[in-house]
Design an enzyme around this catalytic site. Structure first.
Site: not given
Ligand code: MG
Length: 363
Positions: A24, A135, A162, A190, A218, A243, A267, A295, A322
């Site tokens: 996203r 991130t 990411k 991730d 991740e 995750d 999370k 989070c 973060d």
């Molecule tokens: Mg993740």
């Protein structure tokens, strides 16, 4: 301490820059806020971010679960009957973990206020400060290198990068980020479910052979593919963290029994709040599996609850909280203090939230 009223609101906070992952792209936080009022005048605060791409929980779904199930379940009840209360929160509707998390943390907030202890002390915690990563969104390699230089200037020593959009670019992305970060900084990545198992092993081992020094990866493969996750864990030099595969304590136990991951990401929005997060942490202690606390894109109320958990449980060795520092402003009064990478937990009773500027009430 009886629950007399529950008010809902919407909190909007713009991000400093858009947040982009394999799943996203988002430009602001727009979360549902829960205020639980009591006959003693004390208020418990909770927050639920709509993260449809991960939890399936949209704004409308969160509000619906709250109005049609959760609020009806808790209204008129005594906060001191905590165990019964929190179990009925978990049992009154299936799934809907974000709405449950918001109510769960508001109840812990009140329980702490009732006994005049900060929540991390209720859990027996002794840490008062933790250090978060930051991130780096997925973009073209040169943009990610620029974002990395910026994060390093702001003092971050662990970058969560990411990857997974056009996987062909991932090796170039990581090479650019490592060059910009220098050899000392930790880099964790991730993929947010973007790779297939064989592709994941190939990419991770290429990164390792290039000396990119990846700390962990991740969720390399789709959430439901526990066998695929195990395949990667067994063949990759880079440690694998589950995750999106772990929403519940039951998921965590299954992953650990299978040996499908080296680490677990807790999370609150996936597991429905602190009550279930504590179960995951306890199971991880038994299996000797270290945890990350993470989070969604959240403002400070719900991330503050995660900070209390992280300060309480030493099995949580990796901090990815973060959300608040990605926001361009902080409308929350009280709670833990976020100063770039250093987070200092609130020592006020409960979760320490005193109010919210600019909250738009729904009623
Ligand atoms: Mg993740």
């Amino acid at each position: 301490m009886k629950i007399t009223d529950v008010r809902l609101g919407i909190l909007s906070v713009p991000l400093r820059v858009p947040f982009k992952t394999a799943l996203r792209s988002v430009s602001g936080v727009e979360d549902v806020i829960v205020e639980i009022h009591t006959d003693s005048g004390q208020i418990g605060y909770g927050e639920a971010p709509p993260t449809g791409a991960i939890t399936g929980d949209t704004t409308g779904a969160i509000i619906g679960a709250l109005k049609d199930h959760l609020i009806k379940t808790i209204i008129g009840r005594d906060v001191d009957d905590f165990e019964e209360l929190i179990q009925s929160v978990n049992n009154c509707i299936v799934k809907n973990t974000s709405a449950k998390a918001a109510v769960d943390m508001a109840l812990y907030d009140l329980y702490g206020q009732l006994y005049k202890l900060p929540v991390y002390k209720l859990f027996g915690g002794s840490r008062s400060k933790i250090v978060t990563d930051i991130t780096i969104s997925v973009n073209d390699p040169q943009v990610m290198a620029e974002d990395t230089r910026n994060a390093v200037e702001r003092g971050y020593d662990t970058l969560k990068v990411k990857v997974g959009v056009n996987p062909d670019l991932d090796l170039a992305r990581l090479t650019a980020v490592r060059e910009a970060a220098g050899p000392e900084r930790q880099i964790r990545i991730d993929a947010n479910q973007a790779w297939n198992p064989k592709q994941a092993v190939r990419l991770l081992n290429q990164m390792q052979e290039k000396g990119l020094g990846i700390e962990l990866v991740e969720q390399p493969v789709p959430a439901h593919d526990f066998e695929g996750l195990k395949f990667v864990t067994e063949r990759s030099y880079v440690p694998v963290l589950a995750d999106e595969s772990v929403f519940s304590p039951e998921d965590a136990v299954k992953i650990m029994q299978m040996g499908a991951a080296d680490l677990i990401n807790i999370k609150l929005m996936k597991c429905g709040g602190l009550y279930n997060a504590l179960k995951i942490a306890t199971a991880a202690e038994l299996y000797g599996v270290e945890c990350m606390i993470g989070c969604m894109l959240e403002a400070k109320i719900s991330v503050n609850a995660a900070v209390h958990l992280a300060c309480a449980k030493s099995i949580i060795t990796k901090i990815d909280l973060d959300g608040p520092v990605l926001c361009s402003e902080d409308p929350i009064l009280g709670g833990s203090v976020f100063e770039e990478k250093v987070i200092t937990v609130s020592r006020e009773p409960g979760l320490g939230i005193r109010g919210i500027d600019g909250l738009k009430y729904l009623d």
